[in-house]
Design a protein around this motif. Sequence first.
Motif, PDB file in Angstrom:
ATOM      1  N   GLY B 215       0.764  -1.239   0.000  1.00  0.00           N
ATOM      2  CA  GLY B 215       0.000   0.000   0.000  1.00  0.00           C
ATOM      3  C   GLY B 215       0.792   1.285   0.000  1.00  0.00           C
ATOM      4  N   ARG B 216       2.124   1.186  -0.052  1.00  0.00           N
ATOM      5  CA  ARG B 216       2.902   2.429  -0.032  1.00  0.00           C
ATOM      6  C   ARG B 216       3.127   2.956  -1.439  1.00  0.00           C
ATOM      7  N   THR B 217       3.326   4.252  -1.517  1.00  0.00           N
ATOM      8  CA  THR B 217       3.700   4.883  -2.773  1.00  0.00           C
ATOM      9  C   THR B 217       5.224   4.988  -2.792  1.00  0.00           C
ATOM     10  N   LEU B 218       5.851   4.389  -3.810  1.00  0.00           N
ATOM     11  CA  LEU B 218       7.311   4.372  -3.871  1.00  0.00           C
ATOM     12  C   LEU B 218       7.819   5.175  -5.060  1.00  0.00           C
ATOM     13  N   VAL B 219       8.933   5.834  -4.860  1.00  0.00           N
ATOM     14  CA  VAL B 219       9.645   6.466  -5.966  1.00  0.00           C
ATOM     15  C   VAL B 219      11.101   6.047  -5.836  1.00  0.00           C
ATOM     16  N   ALA B 220      11.668   5.482  -6.904  1.00  0.00           N
ATOM     17  CA  ALA B 220      13.077   5.082  -6.851  1.00  0.00           C
ATOM     18  C   ALA B 220      13.780   5.557  -8.105  1.00  0.00           C
ATOM     19  N   VAL B 221      15.033   5.941  -7.932  1.00  0.00           N
ATOM     20  CA  VAL B 221      15.894   6.188  -9.085  1.00  0.00           C
ATOM     21  C   VAL B 221      16.670   4.898  -9.327  1.00  0.00           C
ATOM     22  N   LEU B 222      16.594   4.384 -10.560  1.00  0.00           N
ATOM     23  CA  LEU B 222      17.327   3.164 -10.875  1.00  0.00           C
ATOM     24  C   LEU B 222      18.173   3.390 -12.121  1.00  0.00           C
ATOM     25  N   HIS B 223      19.254   2.598 -12.234  1.00  0.00           N
ATOM     26  CA  HIS B 223      20.100   2.678 -13.416  1.00  0.00           C
ATOM     27  C   HIS B 223      19.693   1.681 -14.486  1.00  0.00           C
ATOM     28  N   ASP B 224      19.233   0.511 -14.023  1.00  0.00           N
ATOM     29  CA  ASP B 224      19.013  -0.591 -14.950  1.00  0.00           C
ATOM     30  C   ASP B 224      17.600  -0.525 -15.536  1.00  0.00           C
ATOM     31  N   LEU B 225      17.552  -0.331 -16.830  1.00  0.00           N
ATOM     32  CA  LEU B 225      16.277  -0.160 -17.517  1.00  0.00           C
ATOM     33  C   LEU B 225      15.403  -1.409 -17.405  1.00  0.00           C
ATOM     34  N   ASN B 226      16.031  -2.584 -17.533  1.00  0.00           N
ATOM     35  CA  ASN B 226      15.238  -3.812 -17.476  1.00  0.00           C
ATOM     36  C   ASN B 226      14.669  -4.066 -16.085  1.00  0.00           C
ATOM     37  N   GLN B 227      15.449  -3.733 -15.059  1.00  0.00           N
ATOM     38  CA  GLN B 227      14.925  -3.855 -13.693  1.00  0.00           C
ATOM     39  C   GLN B 227      13.780  -2.867 -13.494  1.00  0.00           C
ATOM     40  N   ALA B 228      13.973  -1.656 -14.027  1.00  0.00           N
ATOM     41  CA  ALA B 228      12.922  -0.648 -13.908  1.00  0.00           C
ATOM     42  C   ALA B 228      11.646  -1.143 -14.576  1.00  0.00           C
ATOM     43  N   ALA B 229      11.770  -1.707 -15.799  1.00  0.00           N
ATOM     44  CA  ALA B 229      10.592  -2.167 -16.532  1.00  0.00           C
ATOM     45  C   ALA B 229       9.917  -3.326 -15.810  1.00  0.00           C
ATOM     46  N   ARG B 230      10.714  -4.135 -15.106  1.00  0.00           N
ATOM     47  CA  ARG B 230      10.141  -5.289 -14.425  1.00  0.00           C
ATOM     48  C   ARG B 230       9.410  -4.900 -13.151  1.00  0.00           C
ATOM     49  N   TYR B 231       9.957  -3.974 -12.385  1.00  0.00           N
ATOM     50  CA  TYR B 231       9.395  -3.696 -11.058  1.00  0.00           C
ATOM     51  C   TYR B 231       8.470  -2.486 -11.011  1.00  0.00           C
ATOM     52  N   ALA B 232       8.705  -1.502 -11.878  1.00  0.00           N
ATOM     53  CA  ALA B 232       7.924  -0.268 -11.778  1.00  0.00           C
ATOM     54  C   ALA B 232       6.499  -0.505 -12.263  1.00  0.00           C
ATOM     55  N   THR B 233       5.548   0.240 -11.675  1.00  0.00           N
ATOM     56  CA  THR B 233       4.204   0.290 -12.256  1.00  0.00           C
ATOM     57  C   THR B 233       4.036   1.605 -13.004  1.00  0.00           C
ATOM     58  N   HIS B 234       4.976   2.509 -12.783  1.00  0.00           N
ATOM     59  CA  HIS B 234       4.930   3.810 -13.455  1.00  0.00           C
ATOM     60  C   HIS B 234       6.378   4.225 -13.711  1.00  0.00           C
ATOM     61  N   LEU B 235       6.687   4.512 -14.956  1.00  0.00           N
ATOM     62  CA  LEU B 235       8.064   4.874 -15.311  1.00  0.00           C
ATOM     63  C   LEU B 235       8.127   6.339 -15.693  1.00  0.00           C
TER      64      LEU B 235
END
Lengths: 342, 283
Positions: B215-235
């Motif tokens: 239920g939390r709202t998360l914001v993360a800066v990531l380097h890896d595009l594939n990890q971002a695409a896998r885990y993010a719900t909003h890019l």
Amino acid sequence: MSAITTTAPPAAQPGRGRRVTGLAVLVGVIAVLAVLSVALGSRAMGLSEVWTGLTDPASDAYPVVTELRLPRTALGLAAGAALGLAGALMQAMTRNPLADPGLLGVNTGAAAAVVTSVYFLGFSSFIGTLGFAFAGAAIAAVGCYLIAGAASATPARLALAGAAVTAAGFAYVSAIQILDTATLEQMRFWSVGSLVNAHTVPLRLVVGLIFAASVGGVLLARPLNALALGDATATGLGVDPRVLRATGIAMITVLAGTATAACGPIVFVGLVVPHIVRAFTGPDQNWVLPYSALAGSVFMLAADVLGRLLARPAELQVGIVCAVAGGPFFLYLVSRRKVARL
Amino acid sequence: MTGPSYSSASVAEGPNRGPAGATEGAPSPLFAEDATLGYGRVAISEGLTVEVPEGEFTVIIGPNACGKSTLLKALARMLKPAAGRVVLDGKDIHSQPTRAVARRLGLLPQSPIAPDGITVADLVARGRYPHQGILKQWSAEDERVVGEAMEATDVTDLASRGVDELSGGQRQRVWIAMVLAQQTPLLLLDEPTTYLDITHQMEVLDLCGKLHRSGRTLVAVLHDLNQAARYATHLIAMRDGAVVAEGAPAEIVTAEAVEKVFDLPCRIIEDPETATPLVIPRA
């Protein structure tokens, strides 16, 4: 879950009992040293003589005890606590293990201002010089921080800037004393750090100021605990590092400025004491700060008593004993490959 | 959300609940509005409007020096916009007491410092700072929250260990526990996987996914595009201080978008494990 106890403060502290015991031990050591400090001197007394000196105004010992040795002991306790706590605050604020009001020029800055007020302006009251001591301490603290590169200051740069400020301040104090030996003869002991003039100092004021600033300083323990995790983390936790540092500098100025105005510039107490304390208490400032104040009293009083024992019937000034004891410790800290992060 | 990319320079109209024209759905608890961000006189971003959608796991990506960490710092009130504003819960974040903000928004910076000799439990307990006061001492509630934070990050067994004896992945979980102990609905993480090996990166991202689902709202800066695409719900994809594309990974991770953001010719295939977009650089 199971690893957490229900005791306060922070979870899982098997060492809490130990740290409470440690506080009691420190208070006990202070009591013993205080008795020694009253008993020892060019005219040593036995315990019974100390007691009559304290209680019987008609006794021979009464004037010595109440007018000389008690003020001296009280001043040693207060100034030691002030310097120990100021060092701990400074190390926590800068996250710099080499920070010490003596090494970073704060005490020398206060001393230079005191000498200025006496020599150029003819101040003779303690309260007048005290204001100058505060100003000198604050200017030296901020100046040293800026010279070292403000927020980007590394431990080594800060120590170097402090050494420069200290050297300049000390040269200034010495120069003025050479210029005018006669009127500043009375400051000869003061300028190396001494408790011999304790009876000339308004003790209530000194102790009161140091006590007030100590309470203020110890109340900074929680935000300093947050600051220990880095400026960014502290901001995230709701601490404004600039406000915290400004508050801390104000406390350090009062602590180090008052101690210096009363006893002269004394180095190394603020450096050595917090390091020994942290080795025992761990990194929680809720313990480090009060421990540093008490251990500072112990260090200062022990150094003063030692100075009186070593050079009997004369005495070695407390500032010299502190420097001789603290110097090697400073070298040890500097030479360690990895300087402890705070 | 339609195209693979669109301009970020939408002019804000809505005064308080979210800048105009960004995303549909629930009002955003945190957004930057027409913000100019930079250090000293160097502006990294100008007129930046970005919103953090409520309840999403937002990941900010982009090449080095694109301004993604700068944006995160601004959202976390560590950097004050030279112009424009950052709004938390309808009010300028800099007009709110920093401790009050710290009860709404938790931040894990890139390189936090662990004091020498601190134990895991003590470090996590420091996350309770914004809930304490001079007179409000350590309470049973603090104790419970710290316990839950350690449980959620699976570091309960490490409670009495020294932080300096832990592995990189364990240490990062401890730091996340510290931020969780802050009990904030919003969590901002600045490159939480940097300096970790691949196993520990996955471990940390799995944990982030779990926190998002709770239920939390998360914001993360990531380097890896594939990890971002896998885990993010909003890019949010950034380049040269501007948002180039934003939306659900499946919609915005296209070969054209990746080339536009990273200058990287690539193909996009479906991740066989998660069915999310997988970027394969062209040989």
